[in-house]
Structures are given as structure tokens and as C-alpha cells.
Design an enzyme around this catalytic site. Structure first.
Site, PDB file in Angstrom:
ATOM      1  N   ASN A   1       0.956  -1.297  -0.210  1.00  0.00           N
ATOM      2  CA  ASN A   1       0.008  -0.297  -0.031  1.00  0.00           C
ATOM      3  C   ASN A   1       0.897   1.167  -0.496  1.00  0.00           C
ATOM      4  OD1 ASN A   1      -1.233   2.542   1.519  1.00  0.00           O
ATOM      5  ND2 ASN A   1      -3.366   0.617   1.082  1.00  0.00           N
TER       6      ASN A   1
ATOM      7  N   ALA B   1      -5.017  -0.763  -2.870  1.00  0.00           N
ATOM      8  CA  ALA B   1      -5.929   0.731  -2.261  1.00  0.00           C
ATOM      9  C   ALA B   1      -6.655   0.576  -1.612  1.00  0.00           C
ATOM     10  CB  ALA B   1      -6.071   1.938  -3.700  1.00  0.00           C
ATOM     11  N   GLU B   2      -6.883   1.870  -0.477  1.00  0.00           N
ATOM     12  CA  GLU B   2      -7.493   1.832   0.552  1.00  0.00           C
ATOM     13  C   GLU B   2      -9.293   1.902   0.094  1.00  0.00           C
ATOM     14  OE1 GLU B   2      -5.282   5.099   1.799  1.00  0.00           O
ATOM     15  OE2 GLU B   2      -4.303   3.176   1.440  1.00  0.00           O
ATOM     16  N   ASN B   3      -9.302   2.470  -1.050  1.00  0.00           N
ATOM     17  CA  ASN B   3     -10.821   2.687  -1.201  1.00  0.00           C
ATOM     18  C   ASN B   3     -11.572   1.390  -1.940  1.00  0.00           C
ATOM     19  OD1 ASN B   3      -8.554   3.720  -3.714  1.00  0.00           O
ATOM     20  ND2 ASN B   3     -10.568   4.558  -4.356  1.00  0.00           N
TER      21      ASN B   3
END
Length: 506
Positions: free
Chosen positions: A310, A333-335
Site C-alpha cells: 500500500n 488502495a484503501e478505497n
């Protein structure tokens, strides 16, 4: 003696009675003629969950309908951010329909920042992954949970202003969080969110309320949709029942109360195109570009074949351009993306596909997509091998400060979750050795609020590389070409040891 009646003959008439042709006249149909019709019974005060990340997956048609109903007010809105001035939730800020935001990020929304600092708006600043899990846990009927994210920070200790007075003094502070130790590790207690309404954006929906997301549109939408008492959905396309294959239904109709047709063009907050790595590195003077290049090239050596990684915005996002030959890593990706690709070429940009920096991106072959609650679950559980991010300050024992400067409020974003499990996820910081005024950024202890305590394992700057131990402190392991240990000491406020096999940065 009479013969027993077969069970089938008993139940057949009941089945026929309940599912006769006349039943079709009472078919479920959750479609509404307009957004105004969908929100006609909406009222405040209420807690409203609003999906979206940046401009991706934002239910703008429903937000506009709420904007046009000034009687819907005194809203507590839960969302990652609050749009931009004149766009999305930014409109409800300007109309004063929102009295409180629960958000992770203010970002570039100057109206949001000004209203908070001037006392016109309450703000419960919350880590991004915690917001996602608060919604997901509430959707599952779980009233609270323990998380490692934000332990040892002002989120835990209750030192964040929730509301200011007009004179700038603090009217209300956040509350300290209860903590508990599990298996030798500290966690803090977070209460779940239970929404009254959810405003949700999807790609496809049918009259039963079954929904499908497209690309990175899911983000917070799924968890929020499943949470609220009343969930209102706007869809790019309203389709016939059966057109969405059962295995492609991401949000089931049981959670949805109304479906409307989305209107208006989709927007992109930061249109970003593919560039040569040298262009991406360019920053001000030639010397500044050289410093960035030195950091990025060294940072790329942290990637090992097969890693799940990440990356924070800025310098970390450039590092994959310098991957060593034959090394394959998968970017998360954290989304809600696993298998993040590079920036698109002109004409290939997609408003439903952005990275955590709100920039347009692409997907690599084999990529997968999911909600933010799933993404942060991966992160907190230590499934990510390495996270690389920038910093304002790092202490000699690996404390990280990277979300708040004095007098400035941007938000915590997802960083507190990303550094919450350093036992399993290696945390690498990339930054210039000193700030713009020449002050050291590596200190005995951080003076800015912490993102996470004792979480950083490696620091890469334009001058040096340090190994960081939470008990032993800093060890200088590499130095930039032409840079002496004495110069590094003069620009580092924290004490450090020098490795016996000190090497030049290559």
C-alpha cells in the site's frame, strides 16, 4: 382404515394459494419517479450516511434533492469527506443543513475547514478505516468493536476539538476511548454507527433493489447501504430483474428502500495522466528534483517479489516506476482496489476509478475490487506486507506524525489504520531529511500529534537510510553519495548508532 394423505397433496394447495397469478399484481417495485419523490419523507434531525470517495461513487442526484429541501436540516452526516465547495456535500454545508460531520478528511474543502474552525460546524475526525468498520459493524447489529487503529494518538486520548466557539476557543472536545489488551496488544473501543438514512450511488439497480457497483465505485457505499433504517439508491442504469446475474449482485435488495435514476455528468476531482518518471519527480528546483529522485530510487529497493503493498500519495506512488527487473508487486488502495495500475493515457480516464489521492488510475490484469470496509480489514489484519508513506516527523523509536500541522486541519485519512499492525506490515517512511526551514524531521520525540506510536521500521530520506527499533532506536545503515555521517548528525535531532557495514545509497 383410511389411507394417509401424501404430504405433497397437503402443501400443493397452500403453495398455489400463496403464489397464484393474482400475486403478480402486488409485485415489489422500489423504483421512484424522481429524487424528490425518494426524499419526500426524509426529515431531520437525523444521521445520514453518504457514500463516495472523492467524486467517485457520490450520490449527487440525491444530495441535490436534499439541498432543494431546506426543511431537511440538523443533519449529522457520516462520509469520508464533504465534497468540495458547490459540489456534493459541500452544498449542504453551505446551506447550513449539516450541523455535524463524522469524516476522516477535510482535504482541500476550504468551506468545510472554515466552518469547523469558526464554530459553525461540529467535526468528529475519525480514521477512514474506523468509519468503514463503524458502518459495517452497525449493519451487522454489532454495537461496538475493538480496533488497533489510532491507539496512542489524540483520537484515543480525546484531545481533538469537536466544536469551536466563535472566538476560536474550544466549545467541545472529543471523548477519550476505552482501551483493552488482547494477546499482548493494545486496542481501543469504538462504538458502531447506526444511520437513519443512507444516500448511495450504484452502477446498476433493478426494481427489487438489487444493485451492482462498477470499478472503485463501491468504497463506503456498500457498508453504508446495509446500515441505515432507510436506504435510498441512485443508479446509473435501472435494469430489468434478472439482468444482473445473482453472483454479480453486490448489494442485495433487502437493504434498499428506494431506487432512482441518477442524473448529471460524473466528475473527476484530479485528472492525472501517465508521465515519464522523470516528469513525475520534477519539483521546483533541479536540486529538489534530485533529492526526490534519490529517495524514490532507494525506496523502490524495499519492494520484494510477491509483496502486497500500500502506497501513500506523493513520493511513494512514484516508487513502482523504478521496480527492479523481474520483481512483481501487487498494489492495494484503501478505497477498494487490489491490483492498482498506473495513471491512464488521455482519453482513458474513468471517473469510477481513482486512487486514494483522488487521481485517475488504471487496473492491472488480475485486479479485484471491493468496499472500503474489506480493504481496511486486509490492512488491519496484516495482509499487506509493506506500506510506504510520507511524514512530517518521525521519532527515534519509530513514532510517526503525518496528519496535522499546528493551525491546519486536513484530516487523518487512512494512515492510522495502515500503521496499526507494524508486527505484520512493514512501515517505510519516505521524506526529505529536513523541513523547508531546515529543521530536522527526525527527532527524539514528535512534537506534532501522532499517527501511530512505534510503528516505523525504516526511514528513507535524501541524505540517509535508518533502521528503526521500537526499543533500541535508530541505526544509520546507508548514506547518500557525498554526504558524511557528521552532516547527517547535524541535521538529525535524534541520537543514532552507525552500522558497522555502513553503505552508500545506490
Amino acid at each position: 382404515m383410511s389411507r394417509p394423505v401424501p404430504m405433497v397433496s397437503v402443501f400443493r394447495p397452500i403453495w398455489r394459494r400463496h403464489f397464484s397469478a393474482s400475486t403478480a399484481k402486488r409485485a415489489i417495485d422500489k423504483r421512484c419517479a424522481s429524487a424528490n419523490e425518494a426524499v419526500k419523507n426524509m426529515k431531520g434531525p437525523a444521521t445520514v450516511l453518504v457514500g463516495g470517495f472523492g467524486f467517485s461513487g457520490v450520490p449527487n442526484t440525491l444530495i441535490d434533492a436534499v439541498r432543494d429541501r431546506p426543511d431537511i436540516k440538523d443533519l449529522t452526516v457520516v462520509s469520508n469527506n464533504a465534497g468540495m465547495p458547490g459540489a456534493g456535500l459541500g452544498q449542504l454545508l453551505e446551506s447550513k443543513q449539516i450541523t455535524k460531520m463524522i469524516a476522516s478528511f477535510i482535504g482541500e474543502n476550504k468551506v468545510f475547514e472554515k466552518m469547523y474552525l469558526s464554530g459553525d460546524l461540529s467535526l468528529e475526525l475519525t480514521p477512514q478505516g474506523t468509519i468503514a468498520e463503524k458502518c459495517a459493524a452497525g449493519a451487522a447489529g454489532v454495537p461496538a468493536f475493538y480496533t488497533p487503529a489510532a491507539f496512542g494518538t489524540i483520537i484515543q486520548t480525546g484531545e481533538l476539538p469537536v466544536r469551536y466557539n466563535k472566538d476560536g476557543s474550544v466549545a467541545e472536545m472529543s471523548k477519550p476511548k476505552e482501551t483493552r489488551t488482547f494477546n499482548g496488544k493494545e486496542f481501543l473501543l469504538e462504538e458502531s454507527i447506526f444511520g437513519d438514512y443512507a444516500l448511495i450511488k450504484v452502477h446498476k439497480a433493478d426494481r427489487l433493489g438489487n444493485c451492482q457497483f462498477r470499478k472503485a465505485m463501491n468504497n463506503f457505499n456498500e457498508a453504508m447501504a446495509k446500515n441505515a433504517k432507510v436506504t435510498l439508491v441512485e443508479a446509473d442504469h435501472i435494469v430489468e430483474v434478472g439482468e444482473i446475474a445473482p453472483e454479480d449482485i453486490h448489494l442485495q435488495g433487502i437493504y434498499v428502500d428506494a431506487v432512482i435514476q441518477s442524473t448529471g455528468e460524473k466528475q473527476i476531482e484530479k485528472v492525472t495522466y501517465a508521465k515519464d518518471p522523470s516528469e513525475m519527480l520534477a519539483a521546483g528546483s533541479g536540486e529538489a528534483t534530485k533529492r526526490r529522485e534519490r529517495i524514490v530510487k532507494r525506496a523502490a529497493k524495499e519492494f520484494k517479489d510477491g509483496m502486497y503493498v500500500n502506497l501513500g500519495i506523493g513520493i511513494p506512488l512514484i516508487a513502482p516506476s523504478y521496480l527492479p527487473e523481474g520483481v512483481e508487486v501487487i498494489l492495494q488502495a484503501e478505497n477498494g482496489i487490489l491490483g492498482l495500475g498506473g495513471y491512464p493515457k488521455p482519453g482513458e480516464e474513468d471517473p469510477d476509478l481513482i486512487n486514494p489521492g483522488k487521481e485517475t488510475v488504471t487496473l492491472n490484469r488480475g485486479a479485484s475490487l471491493f468496499g472500503s470496509h474489506e480493504s481496511f480489514g486486509m490492512i488491519r489484519a496484516g495482509k499487506i506486507d509493506l506500506t510506504m508513506l510520507g511524514a512530517l516527523q518521525v521519532s527515534q523509536y519509530g513514532d510517526l506524525a503525518n496528519f496535522m500541522l499546528p493551525g491546519k486541519v486536513k484530516g487523518v485519512g487512512g494512515a492510522m489504520d495502515l500503521v496499526a499492525n507494524p508486527e505484520k506490515t512493514k512501515v517505510v517512511v519516505t521524506m526529505e531529511h529536513t523541513d523547508k526551514k531546515g529543521n530536522p524531521k527526525i527527532l527524539p520525540s514528535c512534537s506534532f500529534p501522532l499517527t501511530g506510536p512505534k510503528c516505523v521500521s525504516t526511514i528513507i530520506t535524501d541524505l540517509a537510510v535508518f533502521d528503526v527499533s521500537p526499543t533500541e532506536g535508530l541505526t544509520l545503515i546507508e548514506h547518500a553519495e557525498g554526504v558524511t555521517v557528521e552532516e547527517i548528525r547535524s541535521k538529525t535531532a535524534a541520537p543514532f548508532k552507525v552500522a558497522d557495514d555502513l553503505k552508500p545509497m545506490l
